[in-house]
Write a protein that holds these residues in place. Sequence first.
Motif, PDB file in Angstrom:
ATOM      1  N   LYS A  73       0.834  -1.195   0.000  1.00 19.23           N
ATOM      2  CA  LYS A  73       0.000   0.000   0.000  1.00 19.23           C
ATOM      3  C   LYS A  73       0.869   1.245   0.000  1.00 19.23           C
ATOM      4  N   ASP A  74       0.477   2.221  -0.816  1.00 18.16           N
ATOM      5  CA  ASP A  74       1.121   3.526  -0.753  1.00 18.16           C
ATOM      6  C   ASP A  74       0.039   4.593  -0.769  1.00 18.16           C
ATOM      7  N   GLU A  75       0.415   5.833  -0.997  1.00 23.87           N
ATOM      8  CA  GLU A  75      -0.561   6.916  -0.929  1.00 23.87           C
ATOM      9  C   GLU A  75      -1.635   6.813  -1.993  1.00 23.87           C
ATOM     10  N   ASN A  76      -1.304   6.214  -3.141  1.00 32.46           N
ATOM     11  CA  ASN A  76      -2.233   6.225  -4.270  1.00 32.46           C
ATOM     12  C   ASN A  76      -2.824   4.866  -4.623  1.00 32.46           C
ATOM     13  N   SER A  77      -2.257   3.786  -4.129  1.00 29.28           N
ATOM     14  CA  SER A  77      -2.719   2.481  -4.587  1.00 29.28           C
ATOM     15  C   SER A  77      -2.598   1.404  -3.519  1.00 29.28           C
ATOM     16  N   VAL A  78      -3.365   0.353  -3.738  1.00 27.72           N
ATOM     17  CA  VAL A  78      -3.271  -0.867  -2.933  1.00 27.72           C
ATOM     18  C   VAL A  78      -3.093  -2.029  -3.903  1.00 27.72           C
ATOM     19  N   ILE A  79      -2.109  -2.877  -3.630  1.00 22.05           N
ATOM     20  CA  ILE A  79      -1.817  -4.020  -4.496  1.00 22.05           C
ATOM     21  C   ILE A  79      -1.934  -5.296  -3.683  1.00 22.05           C
ATOM     22  N   ILE A  80      -2.711  -6.235  -4.187  1.00 20.63           N
ATOM     23  CA  ILE A  80      -2.841  -7.561  -3.572  1.00 20.63           C
ATOM     24  C   ILE A  80      -2.310  -8.595  -4.552  1.00 20.63           C
ATOM     25  N   VAL A  81      -1.404  -9.448  -4.097  1.00 21.94           N
ATOM     26  CA  VAL A  81      -0.888 -10.538  -4.929  1.00 21.94           C
ATOM     27  C   VAL A  81      -1.173 -11.861  -4.228  1.00 21.94           C
ATOM     28  N   LEU A  82      -1.913 -12.732  -4.901  1.00 23.29           N
ATOM     29  CA  LEU A  82      -2.183 -14.071  -4.388  1.00 23.29           C
ATOM     30  C   LEU A  82      -1.422 -15.062  -5.255  1.00 23.29           C
TER      31      LEU A  82
ATOM     32  N   THR B  66       7.217 -15.806  -5.198  1.00 26.11           N
ATOM     33  CA  THR B  66       6.416 -15.220  -6.273  1.00 26.11           C
ATOM     34  C   THR B  66       5.664 -13.985  -5.792  1.00 26.11           C
ATOM     35  N   SER B  67       4.973 -14.113  -4.674  1.00 30.93           N
ATOM     36  CA  SER B  67       4.162 -13.001  -4.189  1.00 30.93           C
ATOM     37  C   SER B  67       5.018 -11.799  -3.807  1.00 30.93           C
ATOM     38  N   LYS B  68       6.163 -12.045  -3.192  1.00 35.44           N
ATOM     39  CA  LYS B  68       7.019 -10.924  -2.786  1.00 35.44           C
ATOM     40  C   LYS B  68       7.681 -10.259  -3.980  1.00 35.44           C
ATOM     41  N   ILE B  69       8.150 -11.064  -4.940  1.00 36.89           N
ATOM     42  CA  ILE B  69       8.777 -10.491  -6.135  1.00 36.89           C
ATOM     43  C   ILE B  69       7.771  -9.650  -6.914  1.00 36.89           C
ATOM     44  N   ILE B  70       6.577 -10.218  -7.153  1.00 37.98           N
ATOM     45  CA  ILE B  70       5.585  -9.510  -7.959  1.00 37.98           C
ATOM     46  C   ILE B  70       5.104  -8.246  -7.252  1.00 37.98           C
ATOM     47  N   SER B  71       4.771  -8.350  -5.968  1.00 37.96           N
ATOM     48  CA  SER B  71       4.246  -7.179  -5.262  1.00 37.96           C
ATOM     49  C   SER B  71       5.270  -6.044  -5.249  1.00 37.96           C
ATOM     50  N   THR B  72       6.536  -6.401  -5.080  1.00 37.54           N
ATOM     51  CA  THR B  72       7.591  -5.378  -5.081  1.00 37.54           C
ATOM     52  C   THR B  72       7.754  -4.745  -6.457  1.00 37.54           C
ATOM     53  N   MET B  73       7.753  -5.584  -7.498  1.00 41.32           N
ATOM     54  CA  MET B  73       7.958  -5.065  -8.852  1.00 41.32           C
ATOM     55  C   MET B  73       6.769  -4.235  -9.323  1.00 41.32           C
ATOM     56  N   VAL B  74       5.548  -4.694  -9.018  1.00 43.18           N
ATOM     57  CA  VAL B  74       4.366  -3.934  -9.433  1.00 43.18           C
ATOM     58  C   VAL B  74       4.318  -2.596  -8.702  1.00 43.18           C
ATOM     59  N   ALA B  75       4.693  -2.607  -7.414  1.00 46.18           N
ATOM     60  CA  ALA B  75       4.721  -1.360  -6.652  1.00 46.18           C
ATOM     61  C   ALA B  75       5.718  -0.369  -7.245  1.00 46.18           C
ATOM     62  N   GLU B  76       6.786  -0.902  -7.860  1.00 50.93           N
ATOM     63  CA  GLU B  76       7.782  -0.048  -8.506  1.00 50.93           C
ATOM     64  C   GLU B  76       7.421   0.265  -9.951  1.00 50.93           C
ATOM     65  N   LYS B  77       6.179  -0.090 -10.328  1.00 51.09           N
ATOM     66  CA  LYS B  77       5.622   0.221 -11.653  1.00 51.09           C
ATOM     67  C   LYS B  77       6.372  -0.469 -12.787  1.00 51.09           C
ATOM     68  N   MET B  78       6.903  -1.665 -12.520  1.00 52.78           N
ATOM     69  CA  MET B  78       7.536  -2.450 -13.579  1.00 52.78           C
ATOM     70  C   MET B  78       6.469  -3.231 -14.341  1.00 52.78           C
ATOM     71  N   SER B  79       6.764  -3.565 -15.596  1.00 51.95           N
ATOM     72  CA  SER B  79       5.767  -4.207 -16.455  1.00 51.95           C
ATOM     73  C   SER B  79       5.533  -5.653 -16.041  1.00 51.95           C
ATOM     74  N   ILE B  80       4.368  -6.173 -16.437  1.00 52.01           N
ATOM     75  CA  ILE B  80       4.052  -7.569 -16.121  1.00 52.01           C
ATOM     76  C   ILE B  80       5.007  -8.500 -16.866  1.00 52.01           C
TER      77      ILE B  80
END
Length: 389
Positions: free
Chosen positions: A29-38, A55-69
Amino acid sequence: MNDIFIDTSCQSLIKYGEELCGDMVQRVKDENSVIIVLADGMGSGVKANILATLTSKIISTMVAEKMSIEDCVSTISATLPVCKERNAAYSTFTIIKITDGRFANIIQYDNPRTIVLRHGKNFEYPYETHSIGGKEIIEAGFEIENDDVFIAMSDGVTFAGNEMILNYGWQRENIIEYMEGRYNYKLTAKELCSMIIDSCSELYEKKPSDDATAAVIQIRKRKRVNLLFGPPEHPADAEQMMGQFFAEEGRHIVCGGTTAHIAADYLGVSVEPCMEERDDEIPPTSKMEGVDLVTEGVITMSRVLRYVRDFTHENKLYTVWGRKKDGASQIARYLLEEATDVCIYVGCAMNKAHNTTALPTELNVKVRIVKEIENELKLLDKSVRVRYF
């Protein structure tokens, strides 16, 4: 402050005979978004747990950093250990990102497709599929509405009951029908999540043959509940305390007999006892014009703490406070089902009748109760503010 509250919850069943769950949920979670990875690791037990956790930690970190899928998938493929039995290295995953409380992105690989309820009914959101590194990815993006509910799940949920109670498991359309029939906009994400996992447990006859995880996101409008507990330490501060308390937006709850009379004097109204409800353990409530609920103090709030603590952990007492009319049950419903923001005004006056060597002072009891309620509510991502007078 954005007037949208994003309520989240996740619960899991562990495969019968295993000690570790092969599913994992990460929340960022940050000021503008909430990300859930299952993430659902291949197989079960320790190996699956490691795969899902990575998987969940890598994806949540990368998505939070606005990296592509594409980068996320390639990184996972290169990072995860290879399973010798299946000659593959992957964990299925679901990503739900809520931005500014207004827009949702759903990205999935090989998990049951996320369910979205809108106005309590299934919403068939638009999505497209494409291939990344040989893996079929589902992507969706759409504007959200107030009270939208997102339900992500591992395949252990849709497998529930397979060859036991149901012929083909609890399929997605069955889950949709089940949730539509039980939906109530007042239900929290935790309560909705519990409904799914409790049903899975029943379908598995208490012996899950696979890990089963559900993650629920509920979009709610922010609602404030204000609670006044005890008179101020210095009587001269009563006017200021009452003025600030009643200036707060939202519902107002007053706890304690002396506190209620101070509030009544400030508002220029009277306190009238309520005789409708009866409880052998909780003192009766009262009525006061301009106040949503008036209750007794320490005994009632001690029971509220018990209900709040149970809700954040085992949630076994919902059938008690969810329907009863005593003061503690009503406060629990306000705090747990309605409030997204809670403001507690604590009066620090000491009751001399409690100030003995054998008993803790009433002030110590009040402060402990409030601090514990504050901590438990924060576990539910509620905004809590406490003021002492």
